[in-house]
Write an enzyme that holds these catalytic residues in place. Structure first.
Site, PDB file in Angstrom:
ATOM      1  NE  ARG A   1      92.723  66.090  68.654  1.00 43.78           N
ATOM      2  CZ  ARG A   1      91.695  65.250  68.526  1.00 43.78           C
ATOM      3  NH1 ARG A   1      90.507  65.539  69.027  1.00 43.78           N
ATOM      4  NH2 ARG A   1      91.854  64.099  67.905  1.00 43.78           N
TER       5      ARG A   1
ATOM      6  CD  GLU B   1      92.029  66.468  76.038  1.00 37.80           C
ATOM      7  OE1 GLU B   1      91.260  67.262  75.528  1.00 37.80           O
ATOM      8  OE2 GLU B   1      92.226  65.340  75.556  1.00 37.80           O
TER       9      GLU B   1
ATOM     10  CG  HIS C   1      89.083  64.360  74.024  1.00 39.03           C
ATOM     11  ND1 HIS C   1      90.372  64.670  73.611  1.00 39.03           N
ATOM     12  CD2 HIS C   1      88.404  64.029  72.892  1.00 39.03           C
ATOM     13  CE1 HIS C   1      90.458  64.510  72.306  1.00 39.03           C
ATOM     14  NE2 HIS C   1      89.271  64.126  71.848  1.00 39.03           N
TER      15      HIS C   1
END
Ligand SMILES: NC(=O)C1=CN([C@@H]2O[C@H](COP(=O)(O)OP(=O)(O)OC[C@H]3O[C@@H](n4cnc5c(N)ncnc54)[C@H](O)[C@@H]3O)[C@@H](O)[C@H]2O)C=CC1
Ligand SMILES: O=C(O)C(=O)[C@H](O)COP(=O)(O)O
Length: 384
Positions: free
Chosen positions: A213, A242, A259
Site C-alpha cells: 500500500r 492514489e 496499482h
C-alpha cells in the site's frame, strides 16, 4: 432445502463476473466504486466493493445493508470494528490475487536483472510482510536459488524463528520488497514504515519495491532520498495519495505502475468468487458455482520452457510490467484532476492478464535441478 432470498445487491462496476455469481440472489445493481454514496445503498441488503470505496458509518448508517464484501486482499478501506458493532456480515478475499502480485515482483526483478546486468543469485532479497504474498514470493525466490531474508514482527512474536528487524534488513539486503497491509496504529503500524529517518540507510545500489500500500512509504521522503541517491532503483505499484501520483517520484522509478500488481484476471475473478462463497455461507446456501465455471480459459493455453530464464520472454506474453509502466507514464504529468481520472481509467480498462499457474506449462528439461519445476510451474490448473 434453504430457499434463495430475494436480495438487493449493489456492487462496484469494476468487479468482474458479478452476474453469473450474484444474479441468483435477486436484484444486482452496479455503480462507480470511488463515488459510491449512502443514497446508492438505501435499499441494499448486500454491498460488494473493491479497494477504492471507504466502507464505514458514513456510507452505511441508515441503510439496510447486512453483508459487506470486498473482492480484495487489503482491508484498510473497511471499518471492520464498526461493521462488527452493527452485526453486519463481512468478508474479504484473502490471498485472491497473491500469485498475481508475486508474478509482478518476479517479472520486475527479472527485467531489472536483465537490463542492469546483475545476477539475481548474487543478491539478497528482503521481504517485509510475510503473509500470502510475501510467503509465496519467498517460496518462488528460494526455488530459484535466490537468498531471502524475512521481516514480520507479528509473525515473529508468535513463531519466533529466523526473522530480521527492519533496521537489520535495511543494511543487509540488496532488494527490499514491501508486502505489508496498511496499518495505522497498534503494536506494529506500517504507516510510513519507511520514512525520512530510515530510507537513507538503504544499502548502496539497493532496489526498493512497493506492491503493498502506498502510505507504507512516506512518498515525500522517498522523493527527497531518491534524488540524493541516484544509486537506488525504485519499483512502485502503489502511491501515497492514489489516484493522485507524485509525477517527480514516478519519473525516478525504474518501473512505475497504477496499482495493478494484483490485476490478473484470475486474481480478480477469484476475489469475486470468494465473496460469492462467503455470501452463500452467510445465507446457509450451497456453493453451486465453482471458480472454474466463471474463469474463462486463457487464450495462451500452453508454454514450452526449458528453465526459469525462459520466463523472461514468455513473461511478455503472460506479464510484462513495462506494458503497464509505459501506459502509466503517459498520464503522470496530466493536471491532477485529469491524472486522477486517467489513473482510474487505466485500472478500469486493464487488459486481460493471466497467471502462470493457469497455464499448461511444458517443461522440456526435466533435470532434477530445473528451477521451473522447483517453482511449481510444472503443475497446471486453477488454484482456488
Ligand atoms: N499492489 C496490489 O495490487 C496489491 C496489494 N496488496 C497489499 O498487500 C498486502 C499484503 O497482502 P497479503 O500478503 O495477502 O496479506 P497477509 O495478511 O496474508 O500478510 C501480511 C503480512 O504482513 C505482516 N505484517 C503486519 N504488520 C507488519 C509490520 N509492521 N512489519 C512487517 N510485517 C507486518 C503480517 O504479520 C502478515 O504476515 C495487502 O494487505 C494489500 O494491502 C494485496 C494485493 C494486491
Ligand atoms: O487486493 C488488494 O488488496 C488490492 O490491492 C487490489 O488488487 C486493488 O484493486 P482495486 O480493489 O483497487 O481494484
Amino acid at each position: 432445502m434453504t430457499a434463495v432470498p430475494h436480495l438487493t445487491i449493489v456492487a462496484d462496476e469494476n468487479i468482474p463476473a458479478l452476474a453469473p455469481l450474484f444474479q441468483r440472489f435477486g436484484t444486482l445493481r452496479t455503480c462507480a466504486g470511488r463515488s459510491m454514496r449512502a443514497e446508492d445503498l438505501k435499499d441494499a441488503d448486500v454491498v460488494l466493493v473493491r479497494s477504492v470505496t471507504r466502507v464505514n458509518q458514513a456510507l452505511l448508517a441508515g441503510t439496510p445493508v447486512r453483508f459487506v464484501g470486498t473482492a480484495t486482499i487489503g482491508t484498510d478501506h473497511i471499518d471492520q470494528d464498526w461493521l462488527r458493532q452493527q452485526g453486519i456480515g463481512f468478508s474479504s478475499a484473502p490471498g485472491c490475487n497473491a500469485d498475481s502480485v508475486v508474478e509482478y515482483v518476479l517479472s520486475s526483478l527479472l527485467q531489472l536483472a536483465f537490463e542492469q546486468r546483475f545476477n539475481l543469485l548474487d543478491k539478497v532479497v528482503g521481504i517485509v510482510g510475510v503473509g500470502n504474498v510475501g510467503g509465496r514470493l519467498q517460496q518462488r525466490l528460494q526455488a530459484l536459488g535466490i537468498r531471502v531474508c524475512l521481516c514480520d514482527p507479528p509473525r515473529q512474536a508468535v513463531e519466533g524463528g529466523d526473522f530480521l528487524s527492519l533496521d537489520q534488513m535495511l543494511v543487509e539486503v540488496d532488494i527490499l520488497a514491501l508486502h505489508t497491509p496498511l496499518i495505522q496504529s497498534g503494536e506494529w503500524p506500517t504507516y510510513h514504515l519507511l520514512n525520512a529517518e530510515n530510507l537513507p540507510r538503504l544499502k548502496q545500489n539497493a532496489i526498493l519495491l512497493n506492491a503493498g500500500r502506498g502510505p507504507v512509504i512516506d512518498n515525500t521522503a522517498l522523493l527527497e532520498v531518491s534524488l540524493a541517491r541516484p544509486d537506488l532503483t525504485l519499483v512502485m505499484d502503489v502511491w501515497e495519495h492514489e489516484p493522485a501520483v507524485c509525477a517527480r517520484l514516478a519519473e525516478r522509478c525504474a518501473i512505475a505502475t497504477p496499482h495493478i500488481a494484483g490485476y490478473s484476471l484470475d486474481g480478480k475473478i477469484r476475489g469475486t468468487w470468494m465473496l460469492y462463497r462467503a455470501l452463500c455461507e452467510q445465507l446457509g446456501l450451497p456453493v453451486e458455482t465453482e471458480l472454474k465455471d466463471v474463469l474463462p480459459a486463457s487464450s495462451v493455453r500452453s508454454l514450452t520452457l526449458t528453465d526459469a530464464e525462459d520466463l523472461l520472454t514468455p513473461a511478455r506474453l503472460v506479464y510484462d510490467p513495462y506494458r503497464d509502466d509505459r501506459a502509466f507514464r503517459k498520464i503522470v504529468h496530466l493536471p491532477e484532476a485529469e491524472q486522477r481520472q486517467a489513473f482510474d481509467r487505466l485500472r478500469r480498462e486493464y487488459p486481460e492478464r493471466r497467471e502462470y499457474c493457469t497455464l499448461q506449462l511444458a517443461i522440456e528439461d526435466d533435470t532434477p535441478g530445473n528451477h521451473l519445476r522447483a517453482m511449481g510451474f510444472a503443475t497446471a490448473g486453477v488454484n482456488s
